[in-house]
Write an enzyme that holds these catalytic residues in place. Structure first.
Site, mmCIF file in Angstrom:
data_model
loop_
_atom_site.group_PDB
_atom_site.id
_atom_site.type_symbol
_atom_site.label_atom_id
_atom_site.label_comp_id
_atom_site.label_asym_id
_atom_site.label_seq_id
_atom_site.Cartn_x
_atom_site.Cartn_y
_atom_site.Cartn_z
ATOM 1 C CB CYS A 130 51.191 4.863 22.068
ATOM 2 S SG CYS A 130 51.582 4.650 19.971
ATOM 3 C CG HIS A 244 51.370 -0.622 21.816
ATOM 4 N ND1 HIS A 244 50.684 -0.897 20.315
ATOM 5 C CD2 HIS A 244 51.879 0.801 20.974
ATOM 6 C CE1 HIS A 244 50.493 0.147 19.279
ATOM 7 N NE2 HIS A 244 50.535 1.434 20.138
HETATM 8 N N1 LIG Z 1 45.691 5.322 17.561
HETATM 9 C C1 LIG Z 1 46.161 5.410 19.224
HETATM 10 O O1 LIG Z 1 46.975 4.700 19.276
HETATM 11 C C2 LIG Z 1 46.985 6.814 18.534
HETATM 12 C C3 LIG Z 1 47.788 6.956 19.949
HETATM 13 C C4 LIG Z 1 48.666 8.251 20.021
HETATM 14 C C5 LIG Z 1 48.729 9.331 18.976
HETATM 15 N N2 LIG Z 1 47.682 8.991 17.785
HETATM 16 C C6 LIG Z 1 47.311 9.806 17.053
HETATM 17 O O2 LIG Z 1 45.960 10.423 17.436
HETATM 18 C C7 LIG Z 1 45.479 10.914 16.026
HETATM 19 C C8 LIG Z 1 44.481 9.907 14.916
HETATM 20 O O3 LIG Z 1 44.624 8.740 15.071
HETATM 21 P P1 LIG Z 1 42.902 7.668 15.582
HETATM 22 O O4 LIG Z 1 44.063 6.217 15.916
HETATM 23 O O5 LIG Z 1 42.574 8.291 16.388
HETATM 24 O O6 LIG Z 1 43.262 7.485 14.266
HETATM 25 P P2 LIG Z 1 41.927 6.878 13.477
HETATM 26 O O7 LIG Z 1 41.302 6.104 14.071
HETATM 27 O O8 LIG Z 1 42.189 7.116 12.047
HETATM 28 O O9 LIG Z 1 40.689 8.248 12.968
HETATM 29 C C9 LIG Z 1 41.533 9.689 13.280
HETATM 30 C C10 LIG Z 1 40.388 10.608 13.194
HETATM 31 O O10 LIG Z 1 41.125 12.124 12.537
HETATM 32 C C11 LIG Z 1 39.329 12.374 11.815
HETATM 33 N N3 LIG Z 1 40.930 13.109 10.532
HETATM 34 C C12 LIG Z 1 41.394 12.232 9.223
HETATM 35 N N4 LIG Z 1 42.008 13.581 8.596
HETATM 36 C C13 LIG Z 1 41.029 14.081 8.964
HETATM 37 C C14 LIG Z 1 41.346 15.545 8.719
HETATM 38 N N5 LIG Z 1 42.290 16.029 7.095
HETATM 39 N N6 LIG Z 1 41.102 17.075 9.298
HETATM 40 C C15 LIG Z 1 39.888 16.750 10.661
HETATM 41 N N7 LIG Z 1 39.740 15.453 11.018
HETATM 42 C C16 LIG Z 1 40.803 14.070 9.898
HETATM 43 C C17 LIG Z 1 39.474 11.131 11.367
HETATM 44 O O11 LIG Z 1 37.633 12.141 10.424
HETATM 45 P P3 LIG Z 1 36.967 11.362 9.699
HETATM 46 O O12 LIG Z 1 35.773 9.661 10.814
HETATM 47 O O13 LIG Z 1 35.644 12.336 9.305
HETATM 48 O O14 LIG Z 1 37.695 10.698 8.569
HETATM 49 C C18 LIG Z 1 39.313 10.588 12.444
HETATM 50 O O15 LIG Z 1 38.231 10.613 13.282
HETATM 51 C C19 LIG Z 1 47.287 10.689 14.974
HETATM 52 O O16 LIG Z 1 47.835 11.909 15.154
HETATM 53 C C20 LIG Z 1 47.791 9.077 15.478
HETATM 54 O O17 LIG Z 1 49.211 9.591 15.717
HETATM 55 C C21 LIG Z 1 47.125 7.628 18.300
#
Ligand SMILES: NC(=O)c1ccc[n+]([C@@H]2O[C@H](COP(=O)([O-])OP(=O)(O)OC[C@H]3O[C@@H](n4cnc5c(N)ncnc54)[C@H](OP(=O)(O)O)[C@@H]3O)[C@@H](O)[C@H]2O)c1
Length: 341
Positions: A130, A244
């Site tokens: 991001c 950001h």
């Molecule tokens: N946040 C951002 O701005 C952003 C930007 C670019 C990329 N990303 C990427 O997107 C991904 C998620 O980010 P997020 O911010 O949405 O995180 P988040 O709010 O912590 O959500 C994580 C999600 O992944 C699920 N999860 C975690 N471990 C898992 C597993 N072993 N098997 C199946 N599901 C699993 C969680 O399910 P539960 O609720 O059941 O735990 C939840 O739905 C990451 O790879 C991050 O690097 C995020």
């Protein structure tokens, strides 16, 4: 297209997962059926999709039968483990994690910059980091006209970049702090309320760069298809809930003026100029939040470079949208094989 695609969201209960659904709704994205996937912790919960309650299932290797498009935002570990199964089942995967970004067989795509790479995919298309997307959206229109040889980026990164739990920690710790209570942080490595700290990814002991900084360096070169561009980055987490910001200084091959830069950026797709010197009004997270565009402003000659080759500017973008969910949905919209079945 004969039928609307079956779409799976892996990570549907997370911060990005929620934005996938909101973005698909906003853009009237056609979905035949939604499969809602998350960890075993969330199995049985429901998410609202266009007025229907969709039951969340545990993400497993068997989740992808009949799925046309799989949007992954469940962390890089889950992507490494489950993306191959999704591809094997015939789905096209758009992956938000870092798992496959630097794989030479995986296009790393910001549609406004290198959307043409989408057609080269072999089942996986990666969404860039991001912070990289936020910077490159403002740099690309310039780089095309006057090659950028060096860029220095300092980030001011919001809690939402670290997921839903980090956003909650910022809110809870701020509340506790204001009430004079002690708050024991669970998500971030340091106190978050009224504080800022070096990005919470691991530091490479040799280079001193953290994981976020290293991603920005490598991904910039891959997306710009320019191994010579010199990139210096400092990534910092700030107590902002969402969107950001980045201070960017770049140096071009040929001399460049701030007026030229403003003209290059005016009308660039996905970029909005917010550059009001009189009003001292420039890109801010409160204005970028919930917006698709990357806000760019504070465009000025870098006075430390007397040769006139360098410009400084400030950008802000909602990294849950352009830095993740929106960029992924845009990729799907550009897929040639959306005509399915
Ligand atoms: N946040 C951002 O701005 C952003 C930007 C670019 C990329 N990303 C990427 O997107 C991904 C998620 O980010 P997020 O911010 O949405 O995180 P988040 O709010 O912590 O959500 C994580 C999600 O992944 C699920 N999860 C975690 N471990 C898992 C597993 N072993 N098997 C199946 N599901 C699993 C969680 O399910 P539960 O609720 O059941 O735990 C939840 O739905 C990451 O790879 C991050 O690097 C995020």
């Amino acid at each position: 297209m004969n039928r609307d695609p079956v779409v799976a969201i892996a990570g549907v209960t997370g911060a990005v997962g929620a934005e996938f659904i909101a973005t698909m709704n906003r853009r009237d994205f056609r979905v035949g059926k939604l499969k809602a996937l998350a960890s075993a912790r969330s199995a049985g919960k429901t998410v609202d999709f266009r007025g229907q309650q969709v039951v969340v299932e545990e993400l497993t290797e068997r989740s992808f039968a009949g799925v046309d498009i799989a949007l992954f935002s469940a962390g890089s570990g889950a992507s490494r483990r489950f993306v191959p199964a999704a591809v094997k089942a015939g789905a096209v995967v758009i992956d938000n994690s870092s798992a496959f970004r630097m794989d030479p067989n995986v296009p790393l795509v910001i549609p406004e910059i290198n959307g043409r790479r989408i057609r080269e995919h072999k089942g996986i298309i990666a969404v860039p980091n991001c912070s990289a997307i936020t910077a490159l959206m403002g740099l690309w229109p310039i780089h095309q006209k006057n090659r950028i040889t060096r860029v220095i980026i300092s980030t001011y990164q919001a809690a939402s970049g670290a997921g839903a739990a980090a956003m909650d920690e910022l809110v809870q710790s701020t509340r506790a702090n204001l009430n004079g209570q002690v708050y024991a942080q669970k998500v971030m490595p340091h106190p978050y309320a009224f504080n800022l700290f070096s990005h919470n990814t691991a530091i490479d002991p040799e280079t001193g760069y953290n994981g976020e900084e290293t991603k920005v360096i490598h991904e910039t070169r891959k997306i710009f298809e320019d191994d010579r561009i010199a990139v210096g980055v400092t990534c910092v987490r700030v107590p902002v809930l969402r969107a950001h910001c980045e201070a960017i200084t770049f140096e071009c091959e040929k001399p460049i003026s701030e007026t030229r830069v403003r003209n290059m950026l005016a009308g660039a797709p996905g970029v909005r100029l917010v550059d009001d010197r009189t009003g001292n009004y420039f890109p801010m997270p409160v204005d970028a939040s919930g917006q698709d565009d990357v806000l760019v402003g504070r465009i000025r000659q870098d006075l430390s470079d007397p040769t006139g080759h360098s410009i400084s500017m400030f950008v802000s973008a909602d990294q849950l949208l352009k830095g993740a969910a929106l960029n992924a949905v845009q990729i799907v919209e550009m897929l040639p094989q959306r005509a399915m079945a």
